[in-house]
Scaffold this motif. Structure first.
Motif, PDB file in Angstrom:
ATOM      1  N   TYR A 346      56.912 -14.611  19.594  1.00 33.17           N
ATOM      2  CA  TYR A 346      55.677 -14.814  20.365  1.00 33.17           C
ATOM      3  C   TYR A 346      55.231 -13.514  21.039  1.00 33.17           C
ATOM      4  O   TYR A 346      54.032 -13.210  21.069  1.00 33.17           O
ATOM      5  CB  TYR A 346      55.878 -15.921  21.394  1.00 33.17           C
ATOM      6  N   ILE A 347      56.176 -12.758  21.576  1.00 35.58           N
ATOM      7  CA  ILE A 347      55.810 -11.493  22.220  1.00 35.58           C
ATOM      8  C   ILE A 347      55.226 -10.526  21.195  1.00 35.58           C
ATOM      9  O   ILE A 347      54.185  -9.894  21.430  1.00 35.58           O
ATOM     10  CB  ILE A 347      57.035 -10.869  22.917  1.00 35.58           C
ATOM     11  N   ARG A 348      55.861 -10.422  20.024  1.00 28.61           N
ATOM     12  CA  ARG A 348      55.332  -9.546  18.968  1.00 28.61           C
ATOM     13  C   ARG A 348      54.009 -10.066  18.441  1.00 28.61           C
ATOM     14  O   ARG A 348      53.178  -9.295  17.957  1.00 28.61           O
ATOM     15  CB  ARG A 348      56.338  -9.412  17.827  1.00 28.61           C
ATOM     16  N   GLY A 349      53.812 -11.387  18.527  1.00 29.66           N
ATOM     17  CA  GLY A 349      52.551 -11.966  18.070  1.00 29.66           C
ATOM     18  C   GLY A 349      51.413 -11.798  19.053  1.00 29.66           C
ATOM     19  O   GLY A 349      50.287 -12.198  18.756  1.00 29.66           O
ATOM     20  N   GLY A 350      51.699 -11.251  20.240  1.00 27.90           N
ATOM     21  CA  GLY A 350      50.624 -10.953  21.179  1.00 27.90           C
ATOM     22  C   GLY A 350      50.654 -11.724  22.478  1.00 27.90           C
ATOM     23  O   GLY A 350      49.796 -11.506  23.346  1.00 27.90           O
ATOM     24  N   THR A 351      51.602 -12.628  22.680  1.00 31.14           N
ATOM     25  CA  THR A 351      51.668 -13.364  23.942  1.00 31.14           C
ATOM     26  C   THR A 351      51.934 -12.409  25.098  1.00 31.14           C
ATOM     27  O   THR A 351      52.860 -11.609  25.052  1.00 31.14           O
ATOM     28  CB  THR A 351      52.772 -14.434  23.896  1.00 31.14           C
ATOM     29  N   GLN A 352      51.099 -12.504  26.129  1.00 30.58           N
ATOM     30  CA  GLN A 352      51.237 -11.658  27.311  1.00 30.58           C
ATOM     31  C   GLN A 352      51.858 -12.456  28.452  1.00 30.58           C
ATOM     32  O   GLN A 352      51.512 -13.618  28.678  1.00 30.58           O
ATOM     33  CB  GLN A 352      49.864 -11.141  27.762  1.00 30.58           C
ATOM     34  N   LEU A 353      52.808 -11.839  29.178  1.00 27.57           N
ATOM     35  CA  LEU A 353      53.357 -12.440  30.385  1.00 27.57           C
ATOM     36  C   LEU A 353      52.569 -11.940  31.576  1.00 27.57           C
ATOM     37  O   LEU A 353      52.496 -10.732  31.820  1.00 27.57           O
ATOM     38  CB  LEU A 353      54.831 -12.078  30.546  1.00 27.57           C
ATOM     39  N   ASN A 354      51.936 -12.854  32.300  1.00 27.61           N
ATOM     40  CA  ASN A 354      51.139 -12.509  33.478  1.00 27.61           C
ATOM     41  C   ASN A 354      51.942 -12.827  34.738  1.00 27.61           C
ATOM     42  O   ASN A 354      52.318 -13.978  34.965  1.00 27.61           O
ATOM     43  CB  ASN A 354      49.826 -13.290  33.478  1.00 27.61           C
ATOM     44  N   PHE A 355      52.192 -11.816  35.528  1.00 31.39           N
ATOM     45  CA  PHE A 355      53.080 -11.906  36.685  1.00 31.39           C
ATOM     46  C   PHE A 355      52.264 -12.025  37.961  1.00 31.39           C
ATOM     47  O   PHE A 355      51.364 -11.215  38.216  1.00 31.39           O
ATOM     48  CB  PHE A 355      53.965 -10.659  36.721  1.00 31.39           C
ATOM     49  N   THR A 356      52.557 -13.046  38.774  1.00 32.85           N
ATOM     50  CA  THR A 356      51.904 -13.243  40.071  1.00 32.85           C
ATOM     51  C   THR A 356      52.978 -13.344  41.143  1.00 32.85           C
ATOM     52  O   THR A 356      54.039 -13.944  40.924  1.00 32.85           O
ATOM     53  CB  THR A 356      51.047 -14.520  40.077  1.00 32.85           C
ATOM     54  N   VAL A 357      52.701 -12.772  42.312  1.00 34.20           N
ATOM     55  CA  VAL A 357      53.654 -12.735  43.417  1.00 34.20           C
ATOM     56  C   VAL A 357      53.084 -13.485  44.611  1.00 34.20           C
ATOM     57  O   VAL A 357      51.894 -13.364  44.918  1.00 34.20           O
ATOM     58  CB  VAL A 357      53.964 -11.282  43.836  1.00 34.20           C
ATOM     59  N   LYS A 390      60.963  -6.018  43.272  1.00 34.75           N
ATOM     60  CA  LYS A 390      61.217  -4.968  42.296  1.00 34.75           C
ATOM     61  C   LYS A 390      62.147  -5.449  41.186  1.00 34.75           C
ATOM     62  O   LYS A 390      61.955  -5.128  40.013  1.00 34.75           O
ATOM     63  CB  LYS A 390      61.810  -3.725  42.982  1.00 34.75           C
ATOM     64  N   ALA A 391      63.163  -6.234  41.555  1.00 33.97           N
ATOM     65  CA  ALA A 391      64.135  -6.696  40.570  1.00 33.97           C
ATOM     66  C   ALA A 391      63.470  -7.500  39.463  1.00 33.97           C
ATOM     67  O   ALA A 391      63.746  -7.306  38.274  1.00 33.97           O
ATOM     68  CB  ALA A 391      65.207  -7.545  41.259  1.00 33.97           C
ATOM     69  N   VAL A 392      62.578  -8.409  39.844  1.00 32.32           N
ATOM     70  CA  VAL A 392      61.902  -9.259  38.861  1.00 32.32           C
ATOM     71  C   VAL A 392      60.719  -8.535  38.226  1.00 32.32           C
ATOM     72  O   VAL A 392      60.547  -8.526  36.998  1.00 32.32           O
ATOM     73  CB  VAL A 392      61.439 -10.574  39.514  1.00 32.32           C
ATOM     74  N   GLY A 393      59.896  -7.900  39.045  1.00 31.27           N
ATOM     75  CA  GLY A 393      58.652  -7.300  38.564  1.00 31.27           C
ATOM     76  C   GLY A 393      58.847  -6.154  37.602  1.00 31.27           C
ATOM     77  O   GLY A 393      58.092  -6.007  36.638  1.00 31.27           O
ATOM     78  N   GLU A 394      59.870  -5.332  37.820  1.00 33.48           N
ATOM     79  CA  GLU A 394      60.044  -4.155  36.971  1.00 33.48           C
ATOM     80  C   GLU A 394      60.475  -4.523  35.555  1.00 33.48           C
ATOM     81  O   GLU A 394      60.332  -3.709  34.646  1.00 33.48           O
ATOM     82  CB  GLU A 394      61.045  -3.187  37.610  1.00 33.48           C
ATOM     83  N   ILE A 395      61.001  -5.727  35.372  1.00 34.49           N
ATOM     84  CA  ILE A 395      61.332  -6.175  34.021  1.00 34.49           C
ATOM     85  C   ILE A 395      60.128  -6.857  33.377  1.00 34.49           C
ATOM     86  O   ILE A 395      59.767  -6.571  32.236  1.00 34.49           O
ATOM     87  CB  ILE A 395      62.550  -7.120  34.058  1.00 34.49           C
ATOM     88  N   ILE A 396      59.471  -7.740  34.114  1.00 35.76           N
ATOM     89  CA  ILE A 396      58.338  -8.472  33.543  1.00 35.76           C
ATOM     90  C   ILE A 396      57.175  -7.550  33.207  1.00 35.76           C
ATOM     91  O   ILE A 396      56.436  -7.787  32.250  1.00 35.76           O
ATOM     92  CB  ILE A 396      57.888  -9.591  34.513  1.00 35.76           C
ATOM     93  N   GLN A 397      56.986  -6.468  33.948  1.00 40.40           N
ATOM     94  CA  GLN A 397      55.838  -5.603  33.711  1.00 40.40           C
ATOM     95  C   GLN A 397      55.850  -4.977  32.316  1.00 40.40           C
ATOM     96  O   GLN A 397      54.799  -4.583  31.796  1.00 40.40           O
ATOM     97  CB  GLN A 397      55.760  -4.513  34.776  1.00 40.40           C
ATOM     98  N   GLY A 437      50.400  -2.260  39.064  1.00 41.11           N
ATOM     99  CA  GLY A 437      51.832  -2.033  38.956  1.00 41.11           C
ATOM    100  C   GLY A 437      52.615  -2.619  40.121  1.00 41.11           C
ATOM    101  O   GLY A 437      52.055  -3.062  41.128  1.00 41.11           O
ATOM    102  N   ILE A 438      53.922  -2.618  39.987  1.00 42.41           N
ATOM    103  CA  ILE A 438      54.782  -3.122  41.052  1.00 42.41           C
ATOM    104  C   ILE A 438      54.666  -2.249  42.291  1.00 42.41           C
ATOM    105  O   ILE A 438      54.711  -2.746  43.421  1.00 42.41           O
ATOM    106  CB  ILE A 438      56.248  -3.171  40.565  1.00 42.41           C
ATOM    107  N   GLU A 439      54.471  -0.937  42.096  1.00 42.88           N
ATOM    108  CA  GLU A 439      54.288  -0.060  43.247  1.00 42.88           C
ATOM    109  C   GLU A 439      53.036  -0.442  44.029  1.00 42.88           C
ATOM    110  O   GLU A 439      53.016  -0.407  45.263  1.00 42.88           O
ATOM    111  CB  GLU A 439      54.201   1.399  42.792  1.00 42.88           C
ATOM    112  N   GLY A 440      51.975  -0.832  43.306  1.00 42.73           N
ATOM    113  CA  GLY A 440      50.756  -1.265  43.977  1.00 42.73           C
ATOM    114  C   GLY A 440      50.969  -2.535  44.777  1.00 42.73           C
ATOM    115  O   GLY A 440      50.415  -2.688  45.879  1.00 42.73           O
ATOM    116  N   VAL A 441      51.764  -3.458  44.254  1.00 43.36           N
ATOM    117  CA  VAL A 441      52.074  -4.693  44.987  1.00 43.36           C
ATOM    118  C   VAL A 441      52.830  -4.358  46.264  1.00 43.36           C
ATOM    119  O   VAL A 441      52.530  -4.880  47.348  1.00 43.36           O
ATOM    120  CB  VAL A 441      52.902  -5.658  44.113  1.00 43.36           C
ATOM    121  N   LEU A 442      53.801  -3.458  46.155  1.00 41.93           N
ATOM    122  CA  LEU A 442      54.586  -3.108  47.334  1.00 41.93           C
ATOM    123  C   LEU A 442      53.755  -2.369  48.382  1.00 41.93           C
ATOM    124  O   LEU A 442      53.929  -2.577  49.589  1.00 41.93           O
ATOM    125  CB  LEU A 442      55.792  -2.270  46.914  1.00 41.93           C
TER     126      LEU A 442
END
Length: 597
Positions: A346-357, A390-397, A437-442
Motif C-alpha cells: 500500500y505504501i509503494r502504491g501511494g498510500t500516504q500516512l497523515n500525522f496529527t498531534v 519526536k519519538a512517534v513523529g520522526e518515524i511517521i514523517q 515538519g516535526i520541528e515546526g510542531v515543536l
C-alpha cells in the motif's frame, strides 16, 4: 509487527572520479566503482559526526537547547554541561547519550565492482529486515576502486548519502533519489535507491478455536476465557503476537475466527514453537491463568483436513495433584492460509500516512515555568511531551510526502478572549493548523506554552471528531490518518470519547494515546480495546484502532532519552501497519500496481 524482508537495489549517476594528485578535484573519464552499505546508529543513538565531512544532525539535547534559546525560553539550571559536538575530522566514534562511545557504523555489505562507468547499475541487492516502528538509519559510501586492497580507506572516496530505510519504503513507488555528498564544494552525483518486498512475507492465516471443560475460576460464575498466542524467539524467550476476544461466563467458549500474518506467528519458520496460554479475564486486570499448550505452524496447518485437539495443562496444578489430568481442552476448528497484500504494497502504491498531534494543556500538568511541570522547558533535556512527539513523529514523517502536520492543543484558555478550547491550533492559524515538519510542531508547541493558560478539563472527543471528519473525506485507501494524543491525566469526557472512537473505527485512521506523568490511566485501557472490543450505546467498534501506553514504562533508567524514545516508538507504532491493513481488507481496497522499474 514482525519484520518484513526487503531488498535495496542501487544505481549511481554521474559519480565523479577523484584525481590522484588532488582528491577534491574530479577527473574526466571513468574508473571502477563500488558501493558500501553501513547500518548507522540503529535507533538507540544519535551520531555527532564522522570521519568524513558530513555535517551531523544535533543530538536531542543540543537541538532542544537551541530551539529553547531561539524561543526565548529560560531555565534556572546551570549551563555547565559540556558541549557534545565535535569537529567532523576529529571524530571516528559516535556518542550514545548517557553512555560510553561506540563505533559510528557497522558495515552491512558491499556491491560488486563495475568497470569503466560513471553511471553504474549495481546487480547485488542488500536484503534487510524492515520494521515500520523503528528508525533504521543507513549510510551508502561510493568508491573508485584503484587498489587490490579490501580496505575502503585505500580506495578513492567519491561520495556518500545518509537515509532511513523507512524513507526509501515511503517514497513514491519505493524509489528514492539522493545526492551524494562528502567532498567539500564539489558535486558528487546522485544515488537511486529502490526497495522491494520479498514475497515470502505475504501469507496470512485465518483460524478458529473453541474450548471444552475449562477450569472454573470465578466464584459467582464460571470463567471468562480468552487465549494469548506467543511466538518463540531465537534466544528461547517468547513474544506475544495475538489475543482473542473474551467469551463471558462459560467453560466451553467458541472464539470468533481471526487472522494473523505468518511472519507474526512464526517469523516464517514453520517448526518454531507457538505457545498458547488460556486465561480467565478479570476486570481489574489480574487475569487468572487456566493453562497452556504448545504447537507449531506446521502442526496447526494439519487442521485444514482434520480437527486438532490440545490438552490445556497447568504446570502448578499438575505438580500438586497426582490425579490431575488437564484443565480442559482446546480444539482447532478451522485453519486456512492465503496470500494477502502487505503494508509495503500500500505504501509503494501511494498510500500516504497523515500525522496529527493533540497535546494536553490542562492545569494538572503544572506551571510550565516550574521544574516539576510536565511542560517544563529546559535547555538541557526534552520534556516528556516533546520526547513522545519526536519519538512517534520522526518515524511517521518518512511516509508523509508534504511533511505538513496539523497540531492541536486542548484544555487551555486561549487568547484573545480567554475561552476554553479543546482543539486550538498550536500555530494559532484556524484556517491552516499544519506545521512544517516535526520541528515546526515543536516550535508551535513552545510558542503556545507562552501564550495560553493551562486550564481544563481533559476532553478527547473534539479532536478525535476533528480528525475523523478529515479522514471521512477520502476513504479510497490513498490516505490514512494517525492521531497522536499526549496527555497527563484522567479523561473527562469518557462517554463522548468512546462514541467518537466507535464512529472513527470505520474510517481510515488510528489513534495513539501516550500518557505522561505519574497519574493512573486505568480508563485508557478500556479505550485500547485489546482484550474487550470497545462499545458505545450498543454499537461495537468495527476495528481496534487505539493503542495506549504510559510513557513511564519506556523511560531508560540511565536517563538516556534517545533510548527512551526508541522504546516508546517501537511499541506504540507496532500496531499501525496491521490497523491500516485491517481497514483496507474490510473495504476490499487493493493497492495500485507499482509501475515497473
Amino acid at each position: 509487527m514482525g519484520s518484513l524482508s526487503c531488498s535495496i537495489i542501487i544505481r549511481a549517476r554521474d559519480a565523479a572520479r577523484r584525481s590522484p594528485c588532488c582528491p577534491t578535484e574530479p577527473c574526466r573519464g571513468s574508473r571502477r566503482v563500488s558501493l558500501v552499505l553501513f547500518s548507522v546508529g540503529a535507533s538507540t543513538a544519535f551520531w555527532h559526526g564522522t570521519c568524513w565531512t558530513w555535517t551531523p544532525s544535533p543530538s536531542p539535547t543540543q537541538w532542544w537547547s537551541s530551539l529553547c534559546r531561539s524561543r526565548g525560553a529560560t531555565s534556572g539550571r546551570s549551563s555547565a554541561n559540556p558541549p557534545l559536538g565535535l569537529a567532523p575530522r576529529q571524530l571516528r566514534w559516535g556518542w550514545v547519550l548517557g553512555g560510553p562511545p561506540s563505533p559510528l557504523s557497522l558495515q552491512f555489505g558491499r556491491t560488486e565492482v563495475i568497470d569503466n562507468t560513471l553511471n553504474p547499475d549495481f546487480v547485488r541487492k542488500f536484503v534487510l529486515d524492515y520494521y515500520f516502528e523503528e528508525k533504521q538509519n543507513l549510510r551508502f559510501d561510493v568508491y573508485n576502486v584503484d587498489s587490490k586492497s579490501c580496505s575502503a580507506l585505500k580506495q578513492d572516496f567519491l561520495g556518500q548519502t545518509f537515509v532511513a530505510l523507512g524513507e526509501v519504503i515511503g517514497s513514491q513507488r519505493g524509489r528514492l533519489e539522493k545526492p551524494l555528498t562528502g567532498v567539500p564544494g564539489k558535486r558528487c552525483g546522485t544515488i537511486l535507491l529502490l526497495a522491494e518486498e520479498l514475497s515470502n512475507c505475504r501469507d496470512i492465516v485465518t483460524m478458529q478455536l473453541c474450548a471444552n471443560k475449562l477450569d472454573k475460576k470465578d466464584f459467582f460464575g464460571k470463567s471468562d476465557p480468552f487465549l494469548v498466542f506467543y511466538r518463540s524467539n531465537e534466544d528461547g524467550t517468547f513474544t506475544i503476537c495475538h489475543k482473542t476476544e473474551v467469551v463471558k461466563n462459560t467453560l466451553n467458549p467458541v472464539w470468533q475466527p481471526f487472522t494473523i500474518p505468518v511472519r507474526a506467528l512464526c517469523n516464517g519458520d514453520y517448526d518454531r514453537t507457538v505457545k498458547i496460554d488460556v486465561y480467565d479475564w478479570d476486570r481489574d486486570g489480574s487475569h487468572d491463568f487456566i493453562g497452556e499448550f504448545a504447537t507449531s505452524y506446521r502442526e496447526l496447518s494439519r487442521a485444514q483436513s482434520q480437527f486438532t485437539v490440545y490438552e490445556v495443562l497447568n504446570p502448578r496444578k499438575k505438580c500438586k495433584k497426582k490425579k490431575y489430568v488437564n484443565s480442559g481442552t482446546v480444539t482447532l476448528l478451522s485453519f486456512s492460509v492465503e496470500s494477502e497484500f502487505t503494508f509495503v504494497d500500500y505504501i509503494r502504491g501511494g498510500t500516504q500516512l497523515n500525522f496529527t498531534v493533540a497535546i494536553d494543556f490542562t492545569a494538572s500538568n503544572g506551571l510550565p515555568s516550574q521544574p516539576t511541570s510536565l511542560h517544563y522547558v529546559s535547555p538541557y533535556q526534552l520534556s516528556a511531551y516533546a520526547l513522545a512527539l519526536k519519538a512517534v513523529g520522526e518515524i511517521i514523517q518518512d511516509y508523509d510526502s508534504d511533511k505538513l502536520f496539523p497540531a492541536y492543543g486542548f484544555g487551555a484558555k486561549v487568547p484573545p478572549d480567554g475561552k476554553i478550547s479543546h482543539q486550538f491550533p498550536l500555530n494559532n492559524n484556524m484556517e491552516n493548523p499544519s506545521c512544517v515538519g516535526i520541528e515546526g510542531v515543536l516550535e508551535s508547541y513552545l510558542q503556545s506554552l507562552r501564550t495560553v493558560q493551562l486550564y481544563g478539563p481533559t476532553n478527547f472527543a473534539p479532536v478525535i471528531n476533528q480528525v475523523a471528519g478529515t479522514a471521512a473525506q477520502v476513504t479510497d485507501g490513498s490516505q490514512y490518518h494517525v492521531l497522536l494524543i499526549i496527555t497527563d491525566g484522567v479523561i473527562s469526557d469518557m462517554l463522548q470519547t468512546k462514541e467518537a472512537i466507535v464512529t472513527a473505527s470505520s474510517l481510515p485512521m488510528s489513534i495513539i494515546i501516550v500518557g505522561v506523568g505519574p497519574a493512573e490511566f486505568e480508563a485508557m485501557e478500556e479505550l485500547d480495546g485489546d482484550e474487550v472490543r470497545l462499545s458505545s450505546r450498543g454499537r461495537y467498534a468495527e476495528r481496534d484502532i487505539v493503542q495506549f501506553v504510559p510513557f513511564r514504562d519506556y523511560v531508560d533508567d540511565s536517563g538516556n532519552q534517545v533510548l527512551s524514545m526508541a522504546r516508546l516508538a517501537k511499541d506504540v507504532l507496532a500496531e499501525i501497519p496491521e490497523q491500516l491493513l485491517s481497514y483496507m481488507k474490510t473495504r476490499d481496497i487493493k493497492p495500485p500496481r507499482a509501475d515497473p522499474k
